[in-house]
Design a protein around this motif. Structure first.
Motif, PDB file in Angstrom:
ATOM      1  N   PRO A 160       0.812  -1.223   0.000  1.00  0.00           N
ATOM      2  CA  PRO A 160       0.000   0.000   0.000  1.00  0.00           C
ATOM      3  C   PRO A 160       0.842   1.268   0.000  1.00  0.00           C
ATOM      4  CG  PRO A 160      -0.035  -1.036   2.174  1.00  0.00           C
ATOM      5  CD  PRO A 160       0.735  -1.958   1.274  1.00  0.00           C
ATOM      6  N   GLN A 161       2.133   1.142   0.373  1.00  0.00           N
ATOM      7  CA  GLN A 161       2.992   2.329   0.494  1.00  0.00           C
ATOM      8  C   GLN A 161       4.357   2.067  -0.133  1.00  0.00           C
ATOM      9  OE1 GLN A 161       3.011   2.318   4.761  1.00  0.00           O
ATOM     10  NE2 GLN A 161       1.578   4.047   4.871  1.00  0.00           N
ATOM     11  N   VAL A 162       5.024   3.154  -0.512  1.00  0.00           N
ATOM     12  CA  VAL A 162       6.404   3.024  -0.980  1.00  0.00           C
ATOM     13  C   VAL A 162       7.244   4.097  -0.283  1.00  0.00           C
ATOM     14  CG1 VAL A 162       6.069   4.464  -3.059  1.00  0.00           C
ATOM     15  CG2 VAL A 162       7.871   2.771  -3.028  1.00  0.00           C
ATOM     16  N   GLU A 163       8.462   3.709   0.129  1.00  0.00           N
ATOM     17  CA  GLU A 163       9.301   4.640   0.881  1.00  0.00           C
ATOM     18  C   GLU A 163      10.128   5.538  -0.035  1.00  0.00           C
ATOM     19  OE1 GLU A 163      13.293   3.902   2.507  1.00  0.00           O
ATOM     20  OE2 GLU A 163      12.331   3.862   4.472  1.00  0.00           O
ATOM     21  N   ILE A 164      10.033   6.848   0.207  1.00  0.00           N
ATOM     22  CA  ILE A 164      10.842   7.842  -0.512  1.00  0.00           C
ATOM     23  C   ILE A 164      11.773   8.470   0.525  1.00  0.00           C
ATOM     24  CG2 ILE A 164      10.759   9.915  -1.994  1.00  0.00           C
ATOM     25  CD1 ILE A 164       9.041   7.613  -3.097  1.00  0.00           C
ATOM     26  N   TRP A 165      13.052   8.583   0.196  1.00  0.00           N
ATOM     27  CA  TRP A 165      13.992   9.165   1.170  1.00  0.00           C
ATOM     28  C   TRP A 165      13.806  10.669   1.244  1.00  0.00           C
ATOM     29  CZ3 TRP A 165      19.261   6.597  -0.628  1.00  0.00           C
ATOM     30  CH2 TRP A 165      19.201   5.226  -0.353  1.00  0.00           C
ATOM     31  N   GLY A 166      14.011  11.203   2.463  1.00  0.00           N
ATOM     32  CA  GLY A 166      13.980  12.657   2.655  1.00  0.00           C
ATOM     33  C   GLY A 166      12.556  13.198   2.681  1.00  0.00           C
ATOM     34  N   THR A 167      12.449  14.506   2.502  1.00  0.00           N
ATOM     35  CA  THR A 167      11.145  15.181   2.616  1.00  0.00           C
ATOM     36  C   THR A 167      10.369  15.234   1.293  1.00  0.00           C
ATOM     37  OG1 THR A 167      12.191  17.280   2.080  1.00  0.00           O
ATOM     38  CG2 THR A 167      12.021  16.724   4.436  1.00  0.00           C
ATOM     39  N   GLY A 168      11.053  14.934   0.190  1.00  0.00           N
ATOM     40  CA  GLY A 168      10.390  15.032  -1.121  1.00  0.00           C
ATOM     41  C   GLY A 168      10.417  16.442  -1.689  1.00  0.00           C
ATOM     42  N   THR A 169      10.904  17.411  -0.906  1.00  0.00           N
ATOM     43  CA  THR A 169      10.882  18.809  -1.379  1.00  0.00           C
ATOM     44  C   THR A 169      12.108  19.232  -2.201  1.00  0.00           C
ATOM     45  OG1 THR A 169      11.815  19.550   0.724  1.00  0.00           O
ATOM     46  CG2 THR A 169       9.408  19.629   0.517  1.00  0.00           C
ATOM     47  N   PRO A 170      13.288  18.550  -2.052  1.00  0.00           N
ATOM     48  CA  PRO A 170      14.421  18.980  -2.887  1.00  0.00           C
ATOM     49  C   PRO A 170      14.061  18.893  -4.371  1.00  0.00           C
ATOM     50  CG  PRO A 170      15.166  17.389  -1.261  1.00  0.00           C
ATOM     51  CD  PRO A 170      13.666  17.406  -1.197  1.00  0.00           C
ATOM     52  N   LYS A 171      14.667  19.792  -5.150  1.00  0.00           N
ATOM     53  CA  LYS A 171      14.391  19.767  -6.594  1.00  0.00           C
ATOM     54  C   LYS A 171      15.641  19.289  -7.335  1.00  0.00           C
ATOM     55  CE  LYS A 171      11.228  22.711  -8.111  1.00  0.00           C
ATOM     56  NZ  LYS A 171      10.668  24.003  -8.599  1.00  0.00           N
ATOM     57  N   ARG A 172      15.414  18.505  -8.367  1.00  0.00           N
ATOM     58  CA  ARG A 172      16.520  18.024  -9.206  1.00  0.00           C
ATOM     59  C   ARG A 172      16.116  18.154 -10.676  1.00  0.00           C
ATOM     60  NH1 ARG A 172      18.486  18.247  -4.946  1.00  0.00           N
ATOM     61  NH2 ARG A 172      19.698  16.716  -3.785  1.00  0.00           N
TER      62      ARG A 172
ATOM     63  N   ILE B 198      34.693  25.556 -17.806  1.00  0.00           N
ATOM     64  CA  ILE B 198      33.722  24.453 -17.725  1.00  0.00           C
ATOM     65  C   ILE B 198      32.431  24.828 -18.458  1.00  0.00           C
ATOM     66  CG2 ILE B 198      34.694  23.626 -15.561  1.00  0.00           C
ATOM     67  CD1 ILE B 198      32.333  24.870 -14.072  1.00  0.00           C
ATOM     68  N   ILE B 199      31.664  23.797 -18.838  1.00  0.00           N
ATOM     69  CA  ILE B 199      30.381  24.057 -19.513  1.00  0.00           C
ATOM     70  C   ILE B 199      29.309  23.103 -18.979  1.00  0.00           C
ATOM     71  CG2 ILE B 199      31.050  22.624 -21.521  1.00  0.00           C
ATOM     72  CD1 ILE B 199      29.371  24.736 -23.215  1.00  0.00           C
ATOM     73  N   ASN B 200      28.141  23.660 -18.646  1.00  0.00           N
ATOM     74  CA  ASN B 200      27.014  22.869 -18.117  1.00  0.00           C
ATOM     75  C   ASN B 200      26.264  22.152 -19.227  1.00  0.00           C
ATOM     76  OD1 ASN B 200      27.379  23.868 -15.499  1.00  0.00           O
ATOM     77  ND2 ASN B 200      25.928  25.557 -15.787  1.00  0.00           N
ATOM     78  N   VAL B 201      25.701  20.971 -18.883  1.00  0.00           N
ATOM     79  CA  VAL B 201      24.750  20.311 -19.791  1.00  0.00           C
ATOM     80  C   VAL B 201      23.530  19.920 -18.969  1.00  0.00           C
ATOM     81  CG1 VAL B 201      24.344  18.518 -21.507  1.00  0.00           C
ATOM     82  CG2 VAL B 201      26.668  19.309 -21.089  1.00  0.00           C
ATOM     83  N   GLY B 202      22.366  20.409 -19.403  1.00  0.00           N
ATOM     84  CA  GLY B 202      21.130  20.080 -18.699  1.00  0.00           C
ATOM     85  C   GLY B 202      19.939  20.349 -19.591  1.00  0.00           C
ATOM     86  N   VAL B 203      18.761  20.317 -18.979  1.00  0.00           N
ATOM     87  CA  VAL B 203      17.554  20.585 -19.758  1.00  0.00           C
ATOM     88  C   VAL B 203      16.984  21.967 -19.445  1.00  0.00           C
ATOM     89  CG1 VAL B 203      16.876  18.179 -20.069  1.00  0.00           C
ATOM     90  CG2 VAL B 203      16.145  19.363 -18.026  1.00  0.00           C
ATOM     91  N   GLY B 204      17.425  22.555 -18.311  1.00  0.00           N
ATOM     92  CA  GLY B 204      16.961  23.895 -17.950  1.00  0.00           C
ATOM     93  C   GLY B 204      15.667  23.912 -17.143  1.00  0.00           C
ATOM     94  N   GLU B 205      15.200  22.730 -16.699  1.00  0.00           N
ATOM     95  CA  GLU B 205      13.971  22.651 -15.886  1.00  0.00           C
ATOM     96  C   GLU B 205      14.179  21.621 -14.797  1.00  0.00           C
ATOM     97  OE1 GLU B 205      10.439  21.533 -18.045  1.00  0.00           O
ATOM     98  OE2 GLU B 205      10.919  23.010 -19.594  1.00  0.00           O
ATOM     99  N   ASP B 206      13.587  21.857 -13.624  1.00  0.00           N
ATOM    100  CA  ASP B 206      13.705  20.841 -12.566  1.00  0.00           C
ATOM    101  C   ASP B 206      12.335  20.533 -11.966  1.00  0.00           C
ATOM    102  OD1 ASP B 206      13.342  23.191 -11.145  1.00  0.00           O
ATOM    103  OD2 ASP B 206      15.151  23.024  -9.940  1.00  0.00           O
ATOM    104  N   ILE B 207      12.287  19.451 -11.187  1.00  0.00           N
ATOM    105  CA  ILE B 207      11.050  19.075 -10.490  1.00  0.00           C
ATOM    106  C   ILE B 207      11.405  18.598  -9.084  1.00  0.00           C
ATOM    107  CG2 ILE B 207       9.783  18.414 -12.588  1.00  0.00           C
ATOM    108  CD1 ILE B 207      10.200  15.481 -11.799  1.00  0.00           C
ATOM    109  N   SER B 208      10.405  18.614  -8.191  1.00  0.00           N
ATOM    110  CA  SER B 208      10.677  18.140  -6.829  1.00  0.00           C
ATOM    111  C   SER B 208      10.744  16.606  -6.847  1.00  0.00           C
ATOM    112  CB  SER B 208       9.595  18.612  -5.861  1.00  0.00           C
ATOM    113  OG  SER B 208       8.402  17.891  -6.111  1.00  0.00           O
ATOM    114  N   ILE B 209      11.361  16.053  -5.802  1.00  0.00           N
ATOM    115  CA  ILE B 209      11.439  14.587  -5.695  1.00  0.00           C
ATOM    116  C   ILE B 209      10.032  13.999  -5.580  1.00  0.00           C
ATOM    117  CG2 ILE B 209      12.321  12.676  -4.269  1.00  0.00           C
ATOM    118  CD1 ILE B 209      14.469  14.211  -6.016  1.00  0.00           C
TER     119      ILE B 209
END
Ligand SMILES: NC(=O)C1=CN([C@@H]2O[C@H](COP(=O)(O)OP(=O)(O)OC[C@H]3O[C@@H](n4cnc5c(N)ncnc54)[C@H](OP(=O)(O)O)[C@@H]3O)[C@@H](O)[C@H]2O)C=CC1
Ligand SMILES: C[C@H]1O[C@H](OP(=O)(O)OP(=O)(O)OC[C@H]2O[C@@H](n3cnc4c(=O)[nH]c(N)nc43)[C@H](O)[C@@H]2O)[C@@H](O)[C@@H](O)C1=O
Length: 313
Positions: free
Chosen positions: A198-210, A234-245
């Motif tokens: 019925p449940q699944v464990e997520i580490w932490g508060t779920g509020t950090p964004k990645r 140095i040069i970054n590579v990403g998508v430019g958008e994040d979401i919370s855990i």
């Protein structure tokens, strides 16, 4: 890179190295060299020098490293700093000694200060305190960047340093103790569904964004930068958008088809609150990520089912 250039993919079985290998093969590169860690332990300098001298390599994609998620980094800091310093020092120095034409070093966004302004611009490197859970790993990565820059200045080499955001895709690590959040949640939510928990464990508060980038997009960026980027910076590579855990967990629930409850275990660390990268620099060069997050998660989940679940049966 000419199609016949001799290219070494260090870490070709890993998440990033395997994506770079696929991309090179798809683009028609034929003279590819790779070794497993059992065949060539990159922590052993003499073996690394022998390998580079014998193979006469033109280009190096440096995707071999000791890699892990937040808890692995926190629990084994000595392994993370030692192995990464050894691996990258040996490869960078052997590349120089054997006359490699160009090398691409992979860092990570954990090199930026924990509380740096968002999005993270390349110039924020070394402007503040690092996140404690992965400081030893981040210090090793910063040493790798400085080593590339120093060799370029002193020896005139062409070593570039690329900072990808959090990654996911085929050949990821699905071990729940040492993996990153994306493969961990795919596996946990899949298992919760199969076991009718019925449940699944997520580490932490779920509020950090990645921010999550598919390894196939990173591989394309690496080839693009190897062919088009020469700067010492140095040069970054990403998508430019994040979401919370929490949002990530809900997206994976949709993909897996599991509607149980998310149980947040706040005895586990959150890590850095946010690390969204500024992708202005790579965008201005003409590169952008193509794989949309939910579609990428669907294909990575399919890979997990075919390679882990099917094999385990
Ligand atoms: N995963 C992520 O979210 C992110 C990764 N990165 C960076 O990308 C790079 C690749 O990471 P990723 O693909 O995720 O890591 P993986 O753990 O998936 O793969 C690492 C590879 O390194 C090789 N390796 C490890 N130790 C040694 C050694 N002593 N000698 C030789 N080879 C070794 C392994 O080889 P073998 O399989 O043969 O044992 C493995 O294939 C790293 O530099 C990492 O810091 C940056 C940002 C985010
Ligand atoms: C790429 C980057 O990766 C590492 O940093 P990180 O981004 O903090 O790593 P992570 O993916 O392990 O966690 C992201 C977030 O997700 C939460 N979280 C929830 N549930 C699970 C879970 O089940 N597993 C994991 N691992 N995390 C979980 C977790 O608590 C955290 O808030 C660096 O050490 C370093 O290696 C580095 O450079």
């Amino acid at each position: 890179m000419d199609l016949g250039a001799k290219i070494y993919i260090a870490g070709h079985r890993g998440l990033v190295g395997s994506a770079i290998l696929r991309e090179l093969q798809a683009k028609g590169y034929t003279n590819l060299v790779y070794r497993t860690s059992a065949e060539l332990d990159l922590r052993k300098f003499d073996d690394v020098v022998k390998f580079f001298t014998a193979e006469k390599i033109d280009y190096v994609f440096m995707a071999a490293a000791k890699v892990g998620g937040i808890v692995a980094n926190n629990e084994y800091p000595a392994d993370f700093i030692r192995d990464n310093l050894l691996i990258q020092t040996n490869v960078i120095d052997a590349a120089y000694k054997s006359g490699v034409t160009k090398l691409l070093f992979l860092g990570s966004t954990c090199i930026y200060p924990k509380l740096a302004p968002q999005p993270l611009k390349e110039e924020y490197l070394l402007t503040g305190e690092l996140e404690a859970t992965n400081e030893p790993y981040a210090i090793a990565k910063i040493a790798g960047i400085k080593m590339c820059q120093s060799y370029n200045r002193q020896y005139g080499t062409r070593y570039i340093s690329v900072m990808p955001t959090n990654l996911y895709g085929p050949n990821d690590n699905f071990d729940l103790e040492s993996s990153h959040v994306m493969p961990a949640l795919m596996r946990k939510i899949y298992e919760a569904k199969v076991n009718q928990s019925p449940q699944v464990e997520i580490w932490g508060t779920g509020t950090p964004k990645r921010e999550f980038l598919h390894a196939d997009d990173l591989a394309k960026a690496c080839l693009f930068l190897m062919n088009n980027y020469e700067s010492n910076d140095i040069i970054n590579v990403g998508v430019g958008e994040d979401i919370s855990i929490k949002e990530l967990a809900e997206t994976i629930q949709r993909v897996v088809g599991y509607d149980g409850e998310l149980l947040f275990n706040t005895t586990k660390p959150d890590g850095t609150p946010r690390k969204l990268v500024d992708v202005t620099k790579i965008s201005n060069l003409g590169w952008k990520a193509e794989i949309e997050l939910e579609a990428g998660i669907r294909s990575a989940y399919q890979w997990f089912i075919e390679h882990h679940v099917a094999v385990a049966k």
